[in-house]
Enzyme design. Structure first.
Site, PDB file in Angstrom:
ATOM      1  N   GLU A  54       0.827  -1.206   0.000  1.00  0.00           N
ATOM      2  CA  GLU A  54       0.000   0.000   0.000  1.00  0.00           C
ATOM      3  C   GLU A  54       0.861   1.256   0.000  1.00  0.00           C
ATOM      4  O   GLU A  54       0.492   2.287  -0.570  1.00  0.00           O
ATOM      5  CB  GLU A  54      -0.975  -0.015   1.188  1.00  0.00           C
ATOM      6  CG  GLU A  54      -0.417   0.437   2.520  1.00  0.00           C
ATOM      7  CD  GLU A  54       0.507  -0.579   3.163  1.00  0.00           C
ATOM      8  OE1 GLU A  54       1.076  -0.263   4.230  1.00  0.00           O
ATOM      9  OE2 GLU A  54       0.669  -1.691   2.622  1.00  0.00           O
ATOM     10  N   ASP A  55       2.048   1.195   0.636  1.00  0.00           N
ATOM     11  CA  ASP A  55       2.931   2.356   0.624  1.00  0.00           C
ATOM     12  C   ASP A  55       3.521   2.585  -0.767  1.00  0.00           C
ATOM     13  O   ASP A  55       3.701   3.725  -1.210  1.00  0.00           O
ATOM     14  CB  ASP A  55       4.040   2.186   1.656  1.00  0.00           C
ATOM     15  CG  ASP A  55       4.778   0.864   1.517  1.00  0.00           C
ATOM     16  OD1 ASP A  55       4.283  -0.029   0.791  1.00  0.00           O
ATOM     17  OD2 ASP A  55       5.846   0.707   2.130  1.00  0.00           O
TER      18      ASP A  55
END
Length: 602
Positions: free
Chosen positions: A473-474
């Site tokens: 997700e980062d």
């Protein structure tokens, strides 16, 4: 379509109230068409005959009439007092700054959240207020009857037995309405524990009320025969009077129940989770706080709670922090544990009131970038529950973000690169450049949350990759920001940043602060554990994001920003090279050298 807990409230609560309202509508119909089969109809007839008898022989029965009416007033007064006391208690609960409602969250089926809990208490408050109003009006009408029933019977007097009977019926039926509303609050009390109990309680109340409101068929037939044979004319008079005043007060009762039922149904529809991607629900950028930030801490493992408490305390002590949201993503954690965690965090943060523990709707890592109404600041710090940052480094990073609000700022960076032999993207570390900022500590502007979570089909496909990998997700947020600004992140130098979750920690290192053994326990539940081919999976994510997006937006940055403005020139002093600010003055005839280094830290 995904089943949501709030659907139970939307279906079962209105259905329970619909059963109760339907029963009372049928009861009203029976009172009008066949009053001899209902307790209300028979009692109404008896009270009319009683009023006529009291006024006919008032000199002998006036004390009996006053005492009887006074007992009725005392009963209504008791119910009115009870209702208003409950209203006061509920108002105190709703307005309380320390929420006693949180321990009930997630303990039962149904929707949860601040709005839903407030809705339950406000609906209860409304029901009790209506009950109080009905009992107060009932007392008013019966007090009037108490006076008029003893008035002299003159031929020209407007105070007739029929008029007094009508007033008495209004008082008694308002008393009945107040009692029924009071009874109707019982399912709402159970609603605090879930919508299933509301439905079951409503289903149980209907047969109970039926047995209280209707007489047996044998008694009804006997009553019909007695009235028909002995006093047919009297019944005709009663029927005419009943049609004039009884329906009016019954309609009030039915209206109140329908109002409450429809109101609860409409408000229940609002308990559906507000679409975070609804443009009208987004904060106006002009109203966002610019000199503070919101801290979002991702939590999952209960073994990290002591460390999480220490981290939250550090952030809460900073004047730069507006609020702290702990986003708990482990669905198996007991609600009692989270409730206790919320209390402990508030208690250990010296009264800082901006701390909230939010249970995520799922364990999707995309949830940490959802637009949230609780975010009232331009800047958001997204961080993990295993990284401790010293206050000065934290403040310096925020100042650097203020100078570059469109870019990602933080302490932990990585790089992307391409493996030419395999013709695929890889996730790696370069000593002199970087292109990825990790969410161990990531400062960004809040508008990026909307672009991450609410963009079109391309972003939806990329978010599915995150859910499938349970990772990256980062990386996706780095893609979003780099594609927006066409620039890489900014690495900031820190004085002291402790990464407890790094698998390279020595497991027996106590770090000098009485937390011996914690590093191994934390690292085992850390996402970046080297045991799970972490880098390989993230490299695959980069490749998938590139494939779906159709381009590679990531850009490299070089060097890092440090909190130092010391001299960088060197002086030769005593045969040694020394920094200029370490000596008082460089001799004129000595050589001065300048250099610049952009080598990354460890």
């Amino acid at each position: 379509m995904e089943w949501r807990k709030c659907y139970l409230d939307v279906i079962l609560v209105p259905l329970g109230f619909l059963m109760t309202a339907s029963y009372h509508a049928w009861l009203w119909h029976k009172v009008r068409t066949d009053p001899r089969s209902t307790i209300i109809g028979i009692n109404t007839s008896g009270r009319r005959f009683w009023v006529s008898a009291m006024m006919k022989d008032n000199e002998k029965k006036n004390i009996l009439a006053v005492q009887t009416l006074r007992n009725t007033i005392m009963g209504s007064t008791l119910m009115a007092t009870t209702s208003i006391l409950l209203c006061s208690g509920l108002a105190a609960v709703i307005s309380s700054t320390y929420s006693v409602k949180k321990p009930l969250n997630d303990t039962v089926y149904g929707a949860h959240g601040e709005f839903m809990v407030a809705l339950k208490y406000v609906t209860l408050l409304t029901i009790f207020l209506f009950s109080f109003m009905c009992h107060s009006l009932s007392i008013r009408f019966i007090n009037q009857v108490n006076i008029l029933i003893n008035s002299p019977q003159e031929p020209t007097s407007l105070v007739t037995p029929e008029y007094v009977s009508a007033l008495l019926e209004r008082g008694y039926l308002l008393n009945t309405a107040g009692n029924r509303l009071f009874y109707g609050a019982l399912p709402l009390v159970l609603w605090i524990f879930g919508p299933v109990l509301v439905f079951l309680c409503s289903a149980t109340m209907v047969p109970v009320l039926y047995n209280l409101d209707f007489v047996s068929s044998s008694s009804t037939e006997k009553t019909k025969m007695d009235i028909g044979n002995e006093n047919g004319d009297a019944f005709k008079n009663y029927k005419a009077l009943e049609m004039n005043s009884l329906p009016t007060t019954i309609v009030i009762l039915i209206f109140l129940f329908i109002f409450c039922s429809v109101g609860v149904h409409v408000l229940s529809l609002r308990t559906l989770p507000i679409d975070p991607c609804n443009p009208t629900a987004q904060q106006d950028p002009r109203t966002l706080i610019s000199d503070q930030l919101t801290v979002l801490i991702n939590g999952y493992s209960e073994s990290r709670i002591p460390l999480l408490q220490s981290i939250v305390t550090t952030y809460a002590a900073s004047s730069l922090v507006s609020s702290i949201l702990v986003l708990w993503g482990n669905p198996s954690t007991l609600s009692q544990t989270l409730s206790q965690l919320a209390r402990n965090l508030t208690d250990s943060s010296f009264g800082f009131s901006g701390i909230s523990v939010i249970r995520q709707a799922s364990d999707s890592l995309n949830n940490r970038f959802l637009p949230r109404p609780e975010i009232k600041t331009r800047a958001v710090l997204v961080c993990d529950d295993d990284v401790e940052v010293d206050p000065k480094s934290f403040e310096f990073a925020f100042r650097m973000w203020g100078s570059n609000p469109d870019r990602l700022v933080g302490f932990f960076v990585r790089s992307h690169d391409i493996d030419l032999s395999r013709k695929e993207w890889i996730y790696t570390i370069h000593p002199d450049k970087y292109s990825i900022m990790l969410t161990k500590f990531m400062l960004l502007k809040s508008q990026y949350f909307y672009r991450y979570s609410c963009a079109g089909r391309v972003m939806a496909s990329m978010r599915k990759i995150v859910d499938k990998a349970q990772n990256c997700e980062d990386l996706l947020m780095n893609f979003v920001v780099a594609d927006e600004v066409n620039a890489g992140p900014i690495l900031v130098g820190a004085k002291r940043v402790r990464d407890w979750g790094d698998a390279r920690n020595d497991h027996d290192d106590g770090d000098g602060d009485a937390r011996r053994g914690l590093t191994g326990e934390v690292a085992q539940v850390g996402l970046s554990s080297r045991k799970t081919k972490h880098r390989t999976r993230r490299g695959e994510c980069i490749s998938e994001f590139h494939r779906v997006l159709g381009r590679m937006p990531l850009r490299f940055s070089y060097g890092k920003v440090v909190n130092s403005v010391g001299e960088q020139g060197l002086c030769q002093k005593g045969g040694k090279l020394m920094k200029q600010d370490e000596v008082t003055r460089c001799p004129v005839n000595e050589t001065v050298e300048y250099f610049f280094s952009s080598k990354l830290g460890c």
